[in-house]
Design an enzyme around this catalytic site. Structure first.
Site, PDB file in Angstrom:
ATOM      1  N   CYS A 326       0.793  -1.267  -0.049  1.00 24.60           N
ATOM      2  CA  CYS A 326      -0.065  -0.103   0.041  1.00 24.60           C
ATOM      3  C   CYS A 326       0.992   1.317  -0.053  1.00 24.60           C
ATOM      4  O   CYS A 326       1.501   1.673  -1.004  1.00 24.60           O
ATOM      5  CB  CYS A 326      -1.022  -0.046   1.290  1.00 24.60           C
ATOM      6  SG  CYS A 326      -2.440   1.141   1.007  1.00 24.60           S
ATOM      7  N   HIS A 424      -3.690  -5.361   1.205  1.00 19.72           N
ATOM      8  CA  HIS A 424      -3.469  -6.027   2.741  1.00 19.72           C
ATOM      9  C   HIS A 424      -3.930  -7.394   2.902  1.00 19.72           C
ATOM     10  O   HIS A 424      -4.864  -8.020   2.298  1.00 19.72           O
ATOM     11  CB  HIS A 424      -4.022  -4.878   3.590  1.00 19.72           C
ATOM     12  CG  HIS A 424      -3.681  -3.339   3.604  1.00 19.72           C
ATOM     13  ND1 HIS A 424      -2.302  -3.173   4.008  1.00 19.72           N
ATOM     14  CD2 HIS A 424      -4.156  -2.559   3.185  1.00 19.72           C
ATOM     15  CE1 HIS A 424      -2.080  -1.989   3.863  1.00 19.72           C
ATOM     16  NE2 HIS A 424      -3.146  -1.518   3.347  1.00 19.72           N
TER      17      HIS A 424
END
Length: 478
Positions: A326, A424
């Protein structure tokens, strides 16, 4: 409602353990935290985000996480400012001083979410925030006594003996809070006791005598709690002991979604080394993992200030691997641009230049559970997206993942040593974790990470049933 004498006294885990214990008794249990402050968030089934601790508590109660379990989430961006997420969606970025004026307005959303949960539950376990004795913040409070008084919710005060001064913490809370607030407290618990409990029986009696509150339990230290996802960065730890494979993780000031590391910490063959400010990235690491960030550009500047950019180049020259998750993925590119000032001032800065990609921050935040396969090996995965920004470029033409809806995600360098992804939760998927460890020359122990979490929650529930007067807790609820 479980309130604490301070932050990190164990409120989140006590609520999770009680949620599992009372759910096993056949009750419909729901967790609730009016206001949370954390950059460790979870995506909900209803398309929003809440604190990671409330997602764990929902799991303990056997239900899907909902935005109504944590209606106000503050995500710190600076030392004095945070994003405000209301019922799962970001509504503003405010400074701490200005937030005080927001709280009365936010109480309406808090009470709305609480009322929605009440229609679904036999028992709601409410978690307070910070310390019940922060009387300087009492006006307009929605996190502790302000909520308890607004809903007539009885309070149990939790102290942590492990940090010392627990008698003064509990008795002192009674001394400094408003008498009407003190009247909401019906009992107390003392957490993380080590040693012979009979040696503190006089202490429990003394607290009860000075406060007038019922003694509901002395809870021994529960070491397995370290295997559960931590809510606060204060709970972020590496893994200890000798291991063949080292994974180094630079710790940013605004590190986010750091529970991505938990499944790796649980692997016996892996040592997760947290690289703190002032430390160098270890030269023998097999993988450097750049985690998520709440303020990617600021944290990138911090990376450079620590000299970690130089360490990364040296790591790659030695043949090591780099993975960005991310915000960490965004840092790996050539440029990061924030034309609308999503993270602060509008600016464009150079990235680390380890991937031929460029990122532009966008107002739209993607929040959803995802699944698919990793392209290097065709291995399935499940995870979630929680990010702002679009990333494009030559290395994105070699994506790391293919999502089930057909979208490509992430990027891989031409030599295959540097990768990045927006997803994630990859390492919580046993298949993906084993595949990544195999690339590093390590072997997973084959244990199911998710099954391990369930075993710890069951053990925590049994631990609390043994040391807390759970029957009296239920009797005190109203």
């Amino acid at each position: 409602m479980i309130q604490g004498t301070g932050s990190d006294v164990g409120k989140s885990l006590i609520v999770a353990g009680l949620a599992r214990a009372f759910t096993r008794r056949g009750l419909r249990v729901r967790p609730f935290k009016p206001q949370n402050m954390s950059n460790n968030a979870a995506v909900t089934a209803d398309g929003g985000e809440i604190g990671r601790a409330q997602a764990l508590q929902a799991r303990a109660a056997g239900v899907a996480p909902s935005i109504h379990m944590n209606p106000v989430l503050l995500k710190p961006q600076t030392e004095v400012g945070a994003q405000v997420v209301v019922q799962g969606r970001m509504v503003a970025t405010v400074k701490a001083r200005d937030y005080q004026a927001w709280k009365p307005r936010l109480l309406e959303a808090v009470l709305d979410s609480f009322d929605r949960l009440r229609t679904q539950a036999d028992l709601i376990l409410v978690e307070g925030a910070g310390s019940a004795s922060e009387v300087n913040l009492r006006a307009g409070d929605i996190a502790n006594m302000g909520f308890a008084r607004a809903t007539d919710t009885p309070v149990v005060l939790l102290g942590d003996i492990d940090r010392g001064g627990v008698i003064a913490s509990l008795v002192g809370t009674k001394a400094v809070i408003d008498p009407d607030d003190a009247a909401m407290i019906v009992g107390f618990l003392v957490n993380r006791f080590r040693g012979d409990p009979s040696l503190f029986s006089d202490g429990m009696d003394l607290i009860a005598r000075h406060t007038g509150w019922a003694s509901l339990g002395l809870i021994p230290h529960f070491p397995e709690a370290a295997r559960l996802p931590a809510e606060d960065v204060l709970g972020l730890v590496g893994s200890a002991g000798p291991a063949a494979t080292r994974i180094a993780v630079p710790v940013f000031p605004r590190i986010a979604n750091f529970d991505d590391l938990d499944p790796l910490r649980a692997e016996p063959a892996v040592e997760v080394v947290l690289v703190r400010p002032g430390e160098a990235i270890p030269g023998d690491a097999a993988l450097v993992l750049l985690p998520g960030s709440k303020t990617t550009i600021d944290d990138l500047e911090f990376v450079r200030a620590q000299g970690w950019d130089v360490d990364l180049h040296a790591h790659l020259r030695r043949g090591g691997r780099v993975l960005g998750l991310c915000g960490g993925y965004q840092m790996l590119g050539r440029t990061l641009s924030d034309p609308d000032g999503i993270e602060g001032e509008a600016r464009t800065v150079p990235g680390l230049g380890l991937l031929a990609v460029d990122t532009v921050m966008t107002p739209l935040k993607r929040l959803e559970a995802v699944s698919g396969t990793s392209l290097p090996d065709g291995m399935p995965f499940t995870g979630y997206e929680m990010h702002v920004g679009d990333t494009t470029g030559a290395d994105a033409e070699r994506p790391l993942l293919r999502l089930a809806d057909g979208r490509a995600d992430g990027a891989v360098s031409a030599d295959g040593l540097v990768s990045g992804t927006y997803v994630h939760g990859l390492f919580a998927d046993d298949r993906q974790r084993a595949a990544w460890l195999a690339r590093l020359g390590a072997r997973s122990d084959g244990a199911s990470y998710e099954a391990g979490i369930e075993r710890v929650l069951d053990a925590l529930a049994a631990h609390l049933e043994q040391h807390v007067d759970c029957d009296r807790l239920l009797a005190l609820a109203r």
